[in-house]
Structures are given as structure tokens and as C-alpha cells.
Design an enzyme around this catalytic site. Structure first.
Site, PDB file in Angstrom:
ATOM      1  N   ASP A  57       0.790  -1.229   0.000  1.00 54.60           N
ATOM      2  CA  ASP A  57       0.000   0.000   0.000  1.00 54.60           C
ATOM      3  C   ASP A  57       0.824   1.282   0.000  1.00 54.60           C
ATOM      4  OD1 ASP A  57      -2.476   1.600   0.531  1.00 54.60           O
ATOM      5  OD2 ASP A  57      -1.439   1.971   2.407  1.00 54.60           O
TER       6      ASP A  57
ATOM      7  N   ASP B 257       4.642   0.570   4.027  1.00 48.15           N
ATOM      8  CA  ASP B 257       4.585  -0.672   4.789  1.00 48.15           C
ATOM      9  C   ASP B 257       4.347  -1.843   3.838  1.00 48.15           C
ATOM     10  OD1 ASP B 257       1.881  -0.560   4.071  1.00 48.15           O
ATOM     11  OD2 ASP B 257       1.359   0.506   5.898  1.00 48.15           O
TER      12      ASP B 257
ATOM     13  N   TYR C 257      -8.113   2.106   6.742  1.00 44.29           N
ATOM     14  CA  TYR C 257      -8.885   2.573   5.576  1.00 44.29           C
ATOM     15  C   TYR C 257     -10.384   2.399   5.828  1.00 44.29           C
ATOM     16  CZ  TYR C 257      -4.717   3.261   2.759  1.00 44.29           C
ATOM     17  OH  TYR C 257      -3.522   3.728   2.275  1.00 44.29           O
TER      18      TYR C 257
ATOM     19  N   GLU D 252       5.375   9.989   3.696  1.00 45.89           N
ATOM     20  CA  GLU D 252       5.050   8.643   3.208  1.00 45.89           C
ATOM     21  C   GLU D 252       4.338   8.701   1.863  1.00 45.89           C
ATOM     22  OE1 GLU D 252       3.310   4.439   4.963  1.00 45.89           O
ATOM     23  OE2 GLU D 252       2.561   6.311   5.808  1.00 45.89           O
TER      24      GLU D 252
END
Length: 629
Positions: free
Chosen positions: A92, A95, A244, A492
Site C-alpha cells: 500500500d 509498509d 482505511y 510517506e
């Protein structure tokens, strides 16, 4: 990784015009040393790198011809303990969890990019790579759809994954797989996966018709499953709720999937579905100011507007409803363009759309995509966007979209590219495990779970592996950015951030010139002098410092409209300027500046704030031309 957040149904307010002096100092030093590339943005290079990011995120058995050589095979037994082959797909973000919901959205947006910008991708000789990026996801979705009413939607657990900082090739965290079925509903993730497969089916149709048909078969089954067994997936999968969550519910995904099935098949039953459920599912009721992996309404509304542009009043008896969808699409677009009667998306001083402090670039990416495709729809139909604060031409919409892309690529107050590996100044401490740890080919020894934190997460050293093309979360509300690995809210990258903007890069690469003026010129010039100027200038020095023996100053100039009428066109002359300037847009004429791209008028009594930085005396700012309403 995403966090729990509420959906935005009400517009954001405008921010104060603040620029950090430290950021401007850094930019000044970079300009002085030549570290900032002042040449026009290289959209073709950005497109190439954008696709490369998806290679770096691949899970499973990697092909021999891959470009990202520092990555190796990983997660080769995903799903095996539960009797299903779930090898493949994409990690994703920074990670190693495979979240099906955002992965499917990313595949949808990559496919939409191919559908809209196929010719531009062919011209860039990159269409095959774009299709490969899509296929890596859709092959995984086909395997994950093991039965008509069963879809595996997650591999790995976010909590346990976050306890380790290790390479994907060394992974030791649990690879538990999670599914939805007739007993565990998930209309949102099933609907989004159906949309992804339908969109990909259309993208592949001219090049691999058998694969296209296979994708469409799965898309239809998944849509039927999503519609028949309605419910939110995070009510069935608690492991997804923290990362999510489906805040917008599942209705937008059902409409989204049906719209994409109509786009892929032309079958009117799907158009009737979005028409008949338009009000009940919020499609024509929700006016939103974000488009994201969770909230599909704006994208849905733009996609259905395309049907109107193509078919007009002949849209299978649905034209009236489609016009309602279009009205909501234009609410979103006008909000981006700062022309929505005050109901606008917040912007930073440097001119970036600002929706959320966590991974804001994903919203910039998705919004820019919708602006770009809608500009093309309007141009093809010779139309304009009619906003509450004025009519906008397709070229102006595209110019605004370009300003967002240019900000991403380095035309911003920090002079930093927020795409890793683009230009000469970009983030080098990305919140990404694989990028921050030496490759298995450079260090063929297992990096333990906690060793990764001690030696690499907390290291001040730059990433040993450049994560080319990664779009990081981006700057804060004041255009500031801390290049620190622990700054996960801003440092990120994610699949959902990269996917929409890839197609925009291709579109802009095909037409890089931008010579159309921002505003229609006034009927006649309005000379300005000290007696008839429509603006009252207040000049303030807000900070100063010494660098290499030279004194530098941060200047803030407020220009208040005192003429009693709204100014709809403005040209300022800025003389004796030696440093960077923000809050206005340069023109082709020397020393001449206009309204910034996100602004088209200055109401009576309102203020325009200009910030610049330089050594020596202050610049001289005067009004050269203006036009009032």
C-alpha cells in the site's frame, strides 16, 4: 498509511497567508547555488518516474526485466495458509500490507488515465508500462475473487506490520488474509474492485480483448455481489477500520461501479441504475470538496458528465438526472478553482490545494486529474465552466491543473520536488521501509524487525535506495516540509497518491506550452499613478538574516482594493526584484505580474498578499493596468 478521518461534505475555509522564513531562506540558498532547476517542468520524465514507483511497490514474484533492481521477490506464500493464492498485488505505502480498497481505487485511476490519455501515453512510448502497472493489480484481483460472492480484500495486519521496520524480502510479520462474502458484507470494496476491473477492461480492450473480456466478467459478478449483499466492509473487517475506514459508506462505490460498467459496456441497464439510485445514494445530493479512495462522489459526477458531453439529450432518457450529476461535478471543480462563491477548497500561500494535513498530495493528485479531464471534455464540446464567481475557459482550468503539477515538481516556496528522484532537490528520507534499508543485493543478510528501527528508521542518513517517482504526502498548510523519515504524515508515499497524477503527467507532456493569458485583457489599459491607483500598498519587513555576509529580508506587501469596485484584471509592475516572489503570477513581459492562477478577482475592500525575499533595498510595486467589474 491512511488514518481514521471524517468525510468532507462542507467546504474548507481559506488559510492565512503565511510562509515560513526558514523555507524561503532555504529556497534562496538553493537558487544561489543552482540547486533548483528553473527550467520548465519535464512532464515526460515525471510520467516515467510515476510508473516506476508502482514497480517498487510490487509484491510477489518479480519479472526479470524490472527497472527497480533493488527490489526482490517477497510474500510468496500469501494466502496459502487459508487455501487461496494471493501472491502478487501491491504494497500500500511505506509498509507491507495489501489493502484491497485503496489498491482497487489506484487501479481504477490508472485505468481512467489510460482511457482518457491513451494517445498521449502512446506518444510518450509508455502505454505498455501503464498497462503493465494496471495488470499487476487486476491479475491479483482476479485471484482474490475466488467465487462470485467471495472477495479477499486484505493481506497482512496493519498493527503487527507497524511493529517492524524491515524489507519486504525479510518479512516476518503475520500475513493473515481477510475476505468478504455473503455473510461478511463489503459493498464498498467489492464495488471499487468492480469499478477497477471495468475501467481496466476498457483500457485493455484495443490491445488484449480476451483479457478485457475476463476482467469484465469479474467486474459484473462483483457488482452484482456488492449490490445484493449491501454493507460496509469495515463493519465486517475490524482490522481495516483503523487504516482505511469507509467513512462515506458504500453507496458511492455502487454508483461508481455502475458508471464504470456503463463506460466499459455501453449497456443501458447500468446507466439506468445510476439514474434510478441517484437521489437515494447521494449521487445528485452530495456536493463534496474532496475526491479520494473513500469518497468517490466527485469522480462519479465527472465521469457521468462525460456521458452528457458525448450524448447530450439522447442519454437513454437519463439526461435530466445526468445534468444534476454534472451540477455537483461543477461545484467541486469551481471549489478547486476558487470560484465557488466562498465555498472553496483551502489553498496554501504558495498556491497548493490543501484538503488535509495527512497525505495532502493524494487530494492534489485526484483533484488535478478531474480538472484535467473536465477541461478536455469542455474543450471538445466548445463549452466553458460556469462558476458562481465567473465563467472559466477550458484553457484556464488546464492552467490551474498545471499550476498544481508544477508545484508538485518544484515550483513552490521550498523549491523542492515532492516527487522522489525528480529534479535535484527532493525528499531523501522517505517513510518507506524498502527505500530506507540497503537492498538484499547490497546486504545479503536478514535485517531483523527491531534492527530496522535502530539502524535505519532512526538514521539521519539519506535513503540508500531512491524510490523514483514516489509522491510523498507533501508540505504542511504553510508550504513547509521536514525531510524526516519519522514524519509519516508528510513523508510517506501511497498508491492512491501516485495513481491519479500519472495520467496528468502524460497529458501535460503532450502539450507542455502554456502561452494563453490567465485573464482576458482589459478593453483598454488603465494607467496607474499615485493619485488614481486602485490599490493601497502596505509594505512590511517581517524577518531578516545574514548569509555569507549579505543581509536578506522577507518582505510582505498587502495590496488593498480601495477603488470601490471588484478588480477583475490586474497587472503589477515589480521593479528592482532580485529574489523569489509569491502571491502573483509572472507574465511574458519583463517585471510584469498578474493575479495568481487560483484567483480571478479582488473584491472591493479585499486584500492581495505578496511575499518576496531579497537582499538590499525593497522592490518597487505599482499598478500598470487594471479592469473593474
Amino acid at each position: 498509511m491512511a488514518r481514521l478521518r471524517t468525510m468532507r461534505k462542507t467546504p474548507a475555509t481559506s488559510s492565512g497567508l503565511v510562509v515560513a522564513a526558514s523555507s524561503l531562506l532555504l529556497l534562496l540558498l538553493l537558487l544561489a547555488t543552482g540547486a533548483v532547476d528553473a527550467s520548465p517542468s519535464d512532464y515526460a520524465s515525471a510520467f516515467d518516474k510515476c510508473l516506476q514507483f508502482f514497480e517498487a511497490q510490487r509484491s510477489g514474484k518479480l519479472p526479470a526485466d524490472r527497472l527497480v533492481r533493488w527490489r526482490g521477490d517477497s510474500a510468496l506464500t500469501d494466502g496459502f495458509s487459508q487455501g487461496v493464492d494471493l501472491v502478487g498485488g501491491y504494497y500500500d505505502s511505506g509498509d507491507h500490507v495489501k489493502f484491497g480498497f485503496p489498491m482497487a481505487y489506484a487501479a481504477t485511476m490508472l485505468s481512467w488515465g489510460v482511457v482518457e490519455f491513451e494517445k498521449e501515453m502512446i506518444a510518450a512510448n509508455q502505454l505498455h508500462r501503464a498497462l503493465d502497472a494496471i495488470r499487476w493489480a487486476t491479475n491479483y484481483f482476479i485471484k482474490a475473487h475466488t467465487q462470485p460472492n467471495t472477495l479477499w480484500v486484505q493481506v497482512g495486519d496493519g498493527d503487527s506490520d507497524h511493529l517492524c521496520w524491515e524489507r519486504a524480502e525479510d518479512m516476518t510479520t503475520p500475513r493473515t488474509a481477510f475476505k468478504i462474502d455473503a455473510n461478511n458484507h463489503g459493498s464498498d470494496v467489492a464495488g471499487e474492485t468492480a469499478a477497477a476491473l471495468a475501467a481496466a477492461s476498457k483500457a485493455f480492450k484495443p490491445y488484449d480483448s480476451m483479457y478485457s473480456d475476463l476482467l469484465l466478467l469479474h467486474a459484473k459478478q462483483l457488482f452484482t455481489f456488492a449490490d445484493a449483499f449491501r454493507g460496509k466492509y469495515d463493519d465486517s473487517l475490524q482490522s481495516a477500520k483503523k487504516f482505511y475506514p469507509s467513512a462515506s459508506g458504500y453507496e458511492d462505490e455502487l454508483l461508481w461501479a455502475a458508471a464504470w460498467l456503463y463506460e466499459a459496456t455501453g449497456d443501458e441497464q447500468y446507466l439506468h441504475y445510476v439514474s434510478q439510485n441517484a437521489e437515494a445514494f447521494g449521487g445528485t445530493g452530495w456536493a463534496v470538496t474532496e475526491f479520494s479512495w473513500d469518497n468517490k462522489y466527485a469522480g462519479l459526477q465527472v465521469l457521468l458528465s462525460k456521458v452528457l458531453f458525448e450524448q447530450g439529450g439522447n442519454a437513454a432518457g437519463c439526461a435530466a438526472t445526468l445534468k444534476q450529476y454534472q451540477a455537483k461535478a461543477e461545484f467541486f471543480l469551481c471549489s478547486c478553482l476558487q470560484k465557488n462563491n466562498g465555498h472553496n477548497i483551502k489553498m496554501t500561500t504558495g498556491g497548493l490545494l490543501y484538503v488535509d494535513d495527512w497525505s495532502n498530495m493524494q487530494y492534489v493528485s485526484s483533484s488535478t486529474f478531474l480538472l484535467t479531464v473536465y477541461a478536455d471534455y469542455l474543450a471538445e464540446s466548445h463549452g466553458t465552466l460556469k462558476c458562481p464567481d465567473g465563467e472559466v475557459k477550458p484553457s484556464e482550468i488546464l492552467r490551474f491543473a498545471r499550476s498544481q503539477v508544477d508545484y508538485v515538481l518544484g515550483k513552490n516556496p521550498k523549491g523542492m520536488s515532492y516527487m522522489v528522484g525528480y529534479g535535484s532537490y527532493y525528499p531523501t528520507h522517505v517513510h518507506h521501509r524498502g527505500a530506507s534499508i540497503p537492498s538484499i543485493y547490497a546486504m545479503n543478510a536478514t535485517i531483523g524487525c527491531m534492527d530496522g528501527f535502530d539502524k535505519y528508521y532512526n538514521s539521519k542518513n539519506a535513503d540508500p535506495n531512491i524510490l523514483y517517482g514516489a509522491l510523498v504526502g507533501g508540505p504542511d498548510a504553510n508550504d513547509g516540509y521536514a525531510d524526516e523519515r519519522g514524519n509519516y504524515q508528510h513523508a510517506e508515499p501511497t498508491l492512491v497518491g501516485n495513481a491519479p497524477i500519472c495520467g496528468v503527467f502524460a497529458r501535460l507532456a503532450a502539450s507542455p506550452a502554456d502561452n494563453t493569458p490567465d485573464n482576458s485583457p482589459p478593453q483598454g489599459p488603465s494607467p496607474s499613478n499615485d493619485h488614481d491607483s486602485p490599490l493601497e500598498f502596505v509594505h512590511t519587513v517581517t524577518n531578516s538574516w545574514k548569509t555569507n555576509g549579505v543581509d536578506y529580508y522577507r518582505h510582505v506587501v498587502t495590496a488593498k482594493n480601495t477603488c470601490g469596485h471588484a478588480i477583475t484584471y490586474l497587472k503589477l509592475q515589480v521593479e528592482e526584484l532580485s529574489g523569489p516572489i509569491y502571491g502573483v503570477s509572472s507574465t511574458n513581459a519583463k517585471d510584469m505580474y498578474e493575479f495568481p492562477s487560483w484567483m480571478s478577482r479582488l473584491d472591493a475592500g479585499a486584500q492581495l498578499t505578496i511575499v518576496y525575499i531579497q537582499g538590499g533595498p525593497a522592490a518597487k510595486i505599482t499598478v500598470a493596468e487594471y479592469k473593474t467589474a
